[in-house]
Motif scaffolding. Structure first.
Motif, PDB file in Angstrom:
ATOM      1  N   ARG A  74     -32.912  23.696 -28.884  1.00 15.12           N
ATOM      2  CA  ARG A  74     -33.740  23.026 -27.886  1.00 15.12           C
ATOM      3  C   ARG A  74     -33.789  21.531 -28.190  1.00 15.12           C
ATOM      4  O   ARG A  74     -34.018  21.130 -29.315  1.00 15.12           O
ATOM      5  CB  ARG A  74     -35.144  23.594 -27.879  1.00 15.12           C
ATOM      6  CG  ARG A  74     -35.181  25.018 -27.388  1.00 15.12           C
ATOM      7  CD  ARG A  74     -36.600  25.430 -26.990  1.00 15.12           C
ATOM      8  NE  ARG A  74     -36.609  26.827 -26.621  1.00 15.12           N
ATOM      9  CZ  ARG A  74     -36.196  27.301 -25.448  1.00 15.12           C
ATOM     10  NH1 ARG A  74     -35.750  26.491 -24.542  1.00 15.12           N
ATOM     11  NH2 ARG A  74     -36.225  28.592 -25.185  1.00 15.12           N
ATOM     12  N   SER A  77     -38.358  20.399 -23.744  1.00 13.06           N
ATOM     13  CA  SER A  77     -39.035  21.601 -23.268  1.00 13.06           C
ATOM     14  C   SER A  77     -38.193  22.385 -22.264  1.00 13.06           C
ATOM     15  O   SER A  77     -38.369  23.592 -22.115  1.00 13.06           O
ATOM     16  CB  SER A  77     -40.384  21.238 -22.647  1.00 13.06           C
ATOM     17  OG  SER A  77     -40.192  20.400 -21.520  1.00 13.06           O
ATOM     18  N   VAL A  80     -31.456  22.609 -23.484  1.00 11.55           N
ATOM     19  CA  VAL A  80     -30.835  23.190 -24.680  1.00 11.55           C
ATOM     20  C   VAL A  80     -29.484  22.535 -24.860  1.00 11.55           C
ATOM     21  O   VAL A  80     -28.716  22.392 -23.909  1.00 11.55           O
ATOM     22  CB  VAL A  80     -30.663  24.718 -24.519  1.00 11.55           C
ATOM     23  CG1 VAL A  80     -29.838  25.289 -25.656  1.00 11.55           C
ATOM     24  CG2 VAL A  80     -32.012  25.399 -24.434  1.00 11.55           C
TER      25      VAL A  80
END
Length: 110
Positions: A74, A77, A80
């Motif tokens: 990550r 939030s 990725v």
């Protein structure tokens, strides 16, 4: 039909099978060699730790059989960064891809 599933530590045997196949197929695409994960290094504890250490581990099932994997960390939030991806020859792809890419992922609440 292809389905994606997120792995948890108890899925380590599936991850192990795909990872060892990918390492054997294209070791240059990874930071380790097959021998690093075999022999004394081939333990349930180590495989479980690998799944715990990386934020996102997904397997693609093709007609009910594991056919590919992807890992990522990550970076936000909803983002990725792709670390590794691999697909088996049964999936019709040539094998591991080691390119790093950022993938936007959306979260669903509820």
């Amino acid at each position: 039909m292809t389905q994606l599933r997120t792995l948890v530590v108890d899925d380590w045997p599936v991850w192990r099978e795909l990872r060892l196949a990918a390492l054997a197929d294209a070791p240059q695409a990874f930071g380790s060699a097959p021998a690093d994960w075999q022999g004394d290094g081939d333990t349930a504890r180590r495989w479980r730790a690998r799944l715990e250490a990386v934020a996102v581990n997904i397997v693609a099932d093709l007609d009910g059989q594991p056919a590919g994997m992807i890992s990522g960390d990550r970076t936000g939030s909803d983002t990725v960064e792709l670390m590794r991806s691999c697909s088996t020859s049964a999936a019709g792809s040539p094998g591991p891809a080691s390119q790093r890419r950022s993938l936007a992922m959306t979260s669903r609440s509820g």
